[in-house]
Scaffold this motif. Sequence first.
Motif, mmCIF file in Angstrom:
data_model
loop_
_atom_site.group_PDB
_atom_site.id
_atom_site.type_symbol
_atom_site.label_atom_id
_atom_site.label_comp_id
_atom_site.label_asym_id
_atom_site.label_seq_id
_atom_site.Cartn_x
_atom_site.Cartn_y
_atom_site.Cartn_z
ATOM 1 N N ARG A 30 0.829 -1.205 0.000
ATOM 2 C CA ARG A 30 0.000 0.000 0.000
ATOM 3 C C ARG A 30 0.863 1.255 0.000
ATOM 4 N N GLN A 31 1.948 1.225 0.758
ATOM 5 C CA GLN A 31 2.848 2.386 0.790
ATOM 6 C C GLN A 31 3.503 2.599 -0.571
ATOM 7 N N TRP A 32 3.913 1.497 -1.203
ATOM 8 C CA TRP A 32 4.534 1.600 -2.522
ATOM 9 C C TRP A 32 3.532 2.154 -3.536
ATOM 10 N N ILE A 33 2.290 1.646 -3.482
ATOM 11 C CA ILE A 33 1.248 2.140 -4.389
ATOM 12 C C ILE A 33 1.008 3.631 -4.143
ATOM 13 N N GLN A 34 0.948 4.035 -2.887
ATOM 14 C CA GLN A 34 0.737 5.454 -2.556
ATOM 15 C C GLN A 34 1.889 6.306 -3.076
ATOM 16 N N ASP A 35 3.115 5.830 -2.868
ATOM 17 C CA ASP A 35 4.294 6.577 -3.342
ATOM 18 C C ASP A 35 4.274 6.719 -4.866
ATOM 19 N N ASP A 38 1.586 9.165 -5.874
ATOM 20 C CA ASP A 38 2.038 10.539 -5.615
ATOM 21 C C ASP A 38 3.023 10.995 -6.686
ATOM 22 N N LYS A 39 3.946 10.095 -7.040
ATOM 23 C CA LYS A 39 4.957 10.431 -8.044
ATOM 24 C C LYS A 39 4.296 10.689 -9.396
ATOM 25 N N ARG A 40 3.364 9.837 -9.780
ATOM 26 C CA ARG A 40 2.673 9.995 -11.068
ATOM 27 C C ARG A 40 1.813 11.264 -11.064
ATOM 28 N N THR A 41 1.176 11.525 -9.939
ATOM 29 C CA THR A 41 0.375 12.749 -9.830
ATOM 30 C C THR A 41 1.249 13.974 -10.008
#
Length: 109
Positions: A30-35, A38-41
Motif C-alpha cells: 500500500r505504501q509503494w502504491i501510494q508513493d 504521488d509520483k505519477r500525480t
Amino acid sequence: MKSSRDFLLGFITGVVAGILTAPKSGQESRQWIQDEADKRTKDLQDQWSKGVEQVKSQVEQVKSQVNQWTGKLQNEGEEKKQQFNDTVETAADKAHDGVDAAKKSIKVD
C-alpha cells in the motif's frame, strides 16, 4: 483506439495484480502504491503546468501578431485617408482655379 485502451487497461490490471500478490506485506504494498501514485500525480501536474505555459505563450504570440496587423492596418488606413484628403484638396484647388479663370474670362469680355 479501443485496442489501445484495452491494452492499457489490461496492463494496469496486471501490474496491480502483480503488486498485490507480491511477497511484500500489505502495508509495504500500500505504501509503494501510494508513493507511485504521488509520483505519477506530480509528473502529471508538471506536464499540465508545462502545457498551460505553452498555451499561454502561444496566446501571447497570437496577440502580438494581431496587434502588429492591427497597427499596420491602422497606419495604412491613415495613409489612404491622407491620400484621399490630398486628392480632394487638389481637386478643390483645381476647381477653384477653374472658377477664378472663368470669372476672369467673363470680366474681360
